[in-house]
Design a protein around this motif. Structure first.
Motif, PDB file in Angstrom:
ATOM      1  N   SER A  87     -13.875   5.053   3.416  1.00  0.00           N
ATOM      2  CA  SER A  87     -12.954   5.539   2.669  1.00  0.00           C
ATOM      3  C   SER A  87     -12.201   3.756   2.439  1.00  0.00           C
ATOM      4  O   SER A  87     -13.042   3.439   3.071  1.00  0.00           O
ATOM      5  N   GLY A 127      -5.401   1.773   9.391  1.00  0.00           N
ATOM      6  CA  GLY A 127      -5.817   3.301   8.948  1.00  0.00           C
ATOM      7  C   GLY A 127      -5.172   4.254   9.766  1.00  0.00           C
ATOM      8  O   GLY A 127      -3.728   3.621   9.273  1.00  0.00           O
ATOM      9  N   LYS A 142     -13.307  -5.584   6.358  1.00  0.00           N
ATOM     10  CA  LYS A 142     -11.953  -6.216   5.065  1.00  0.00           C
ATOM     11  C   LYS A 142     -12.648  -5.761   3.689  1.00  0.00           C
ATOM     12  O   LYS A 142     -13.952  -6.375   4.113  1.00  0.00           O
ATOM     13  N   ASP A 189       1.056  -1.256   0.084  1.00  0.00           N
ATOM     14  CA  ASP A 189      -0.048  -0.115   0.465  1.00  0.00           C
ATOM     15  C   ASP A 189       1.354   1.484  -0.386  1.00  0.00           C
ATOM     16  O   ASP A 189       1.504   1.541   0.971  1.00  0.00           O
ATOM     17  N   ASN A 225       0.104  -5.277   7.704  1.00  0.00           N
ATOM     18  CA  ASN A 225      -1.569  -5.596   6.973  1.00  0.00           C
ATOM     19  C   ASN A 225      -2.189  -5.647   8.583  1.00  0.00           C
ATOM     20  O   ASN A 225      -3.399  -5.673   8.582  1.00  0.00           O
ATOM     21  N   GLY A 274      -9.091   1.352   1.016  1.00  0.00           N
ATOM     22  CA  GLY A 274      -7.899   1.081   1.309  1.00  0.00           C
ATOM     23  C   GLY A 274      -7.459   0.962  -0.513  1.00  0.00           C
ATOM     24  O   GLY A 274      -7.949   0.048  -0.738  1.00  0.00           O
ATOM     25  N   LYS A 275      -6.122   1.004  -0.441  1.00  0.00           N
ATOM     26  CA  LYS A 275      -5.856   1.167  -1.946  1.00  0.00           C
ATOM     27  C   LYS A 275      -5.669  -0.397  -2.474  1.00  0.00           C
ATOM     28  O   LYS A 275      -5.064  -1.009  -3.441  1.00  0.00           O
ATOM     29  N   ALA A 329      -8.556   4.728   4.741  1.00  0.00           N
ATOM     30  CA  ALA A 329      -8.561   3.458   5.174  1.00  0.00           C
ATOM     31  C   ALA A 329      -6.770   2.960   4.712  1.00  0.00           C
ATOM     32  O   ALA A 329      -6.591   3.585   3.738  1.00  0.00           O
ATOM     33  N   ALA A 330      -6.106   1.734   5.363  1.00  0.00           N
ATOM     34  CA  ALA A 330      -5.267   1.173   4.984  1.00  0.00           C
ATOM     35  C   ALA A 330      -5.705  -0.001   4.122  1.00  0.00           C
ATOM     36  O   ALA A 330      -6.301  -1.089   5.028  1.00  0.00           O
ATOM     37  N   ASN A 331      -4.159  -0.929   3.171  1.00  0.00           N
ATOM     38  CA  ASN A 331      -4.505  -1.705   2.820  1.00  0.00           C
ATOM     39  C   ASN A 331      -5.950  -2.664   1.964  1.00  0.00           C
ATOM     40  O   ASN A 331      -5.807  -1.660   1.134  1.00  0.00           O
ATOM     41  N   ASP A 332      -6.784  -3.479   2.822  1.00  0.00           N
ATOM     42  CA  ASP A 332      -7.708  -3.962   1.676  1.00  0.00           C
ATOM     43  C   ASP A 332      -8.857  -3.661   2.951  1.00  0.00           C
ATOM     44  O   ASP A 332      -9.913  -4.259   2.904  1.00  0.00           O
ATOM     45  N   ASN A 333      -9.059  -2.029   4.036  1.00  0.00           N
ATOM     46  CA  ASN A 333     -10.084  -2.231   5.014  1.00  0.00           C
ATOM     47  C   ASN A 333     -10.693  -1.028   4.296  1.00  0.00           C
ATOM     48  O   ASN A 333     -10.215   0.207   3.000  1.00  0.00           O
TER      49      ASN A 333
END
Lengths: 86, 86, 86, 86, 86, 86, 86
Positions: free
Chosen positions: G41, E84, G78, E48, E80, G43-44, G5-9
């Protein structure tokens, strides 16, 4: 036949195994029993492109399951349950 | 031979292991017993392109299983059960 | 040597470990025992292209297994059992 | 140093941890103990290209294992046991 | 700060959580407790690309672990574990 | 219908299975019971592009689950629960 | 809203479920209870590009968890917990 296979499923019509009923075959302990079936539909996600309609699939006798759709009965196998092709 | 291997299966004809029957070989405890077999069909999903018909496969003696299709008997191995090639 | 490695297997000839027999080496508890062996064949699916014939592989002493093919004995390692190369 | 790392292994020379022997350090319960080591060889399958010879790797004190090859002792880490680089 | 994160690790400096010490916050049973921390280093394998130095990471209060390198203390999170970014 | 399927989900409207209620069908022990349903939405991550709105999906009778959104009831299936298409 | 949001969140604001409190709804045993929430939001690393801010996500009522960041409360899911979109 109106229903087609989805995903990595393969639909076959199992051959009747007459020889077993007649009791003439003495099974070989060292062999895994197989069954054959005419392939009638191949899912789009099947990767081995040799698995095609009108060929005969050879598979473990106990692999997959039977279903009935609109009165037509057939056997459903995941791609990787197919051992060989005739 | 009319049946061909599907997926990542490899069909071989096992060599008869006469030496074992004669009782002349004292197995080496430190070795894993292997068997050899002539490759007769290679599935389309086999990745090692050196695994080809007419070569001899070396495999763990207890790997895979035997099947019989239309009276022809052969041994079925997943690609990764093959240790070496001759 | 007529047999070649299949898949991600690597064939080596283990070095004889004389020092152990002579009882002169006091093993270091903190170390994992390793063995060395001359690489004689590398499977086509081995990914580390530095693993090549004629190099010496270093591996965990208990990794892999020995086989004998046509009277030639060697040791079989999966690629990822190889720790280093000399 | 004649031996190089294979696969995703990284070879390091651990720093001697004098401070522990001197008994001057009171470990912090909330911290995971780490060790440092000079990187001496990096396997071809290591993906983080910042892991390079001559850098210092930081790793969990209990990760990996020591080996000795031709009298040279070093520590073996899988790539993903390396937490940071100095 | 001389140490950089390897692989998919992210180094953060945790914010001091004063509010907890003051006893003024009644935790909400339905919420998972989180912590925040300034990102000081991002491993090359973090996917990310929004996870960058100088941003604030939000993560599960119990995720990751603290380490101390050359007297500098920080907290290590796998990519992971980051929920956020601020 | 305002709600659309996310990810690899497929939304179907199950056909009412009148024949079961009437007690006229004697289930075949050898068959896996299936159900049919009109596909009303297909998630963007579904890989078999033959799975499309307005087709009929055939699936294991016990696969998936029912939900109700804004008073509309439908059945949710993961892509790989779909055996065939009509 | 400052946190993303980060990752797959995926961050959502859950809808208040008044109907449950009023006791007017008799839950259907055959249905899995769901909840809805406005997406704030994404995640990327979320792969389904239909999951976008300002849409409403439908998800299993018990999926994900609530967090509070700088006094703002929201729910974290997720990607693959999202069943549908409105």
């Amino acid at each position: 036949m109106r229903v087609i296979a989805a995903n990595d499923n393969v639909f076959v019509i199992r051959e009747s195994s007459d020889t077993e009923e007649g009791g003439l075959i003495i099974p070989d302990e060292a062999q895994k029993p197989t069954n054959k079936g005419a392939i009638i539909s191949v899912g789009k996600l099947v990767r081995d492109k040799g698995i095609q309609e009108k060929r005969i699939a050879v598979f473990n006798k106990h692999a997959g399951f039977a279903i009935s759709v609109d009165g037509v009965e057939f056997h459903v196998l995941k791609e990787n349950y197919i051992i060989g092709l005739i």
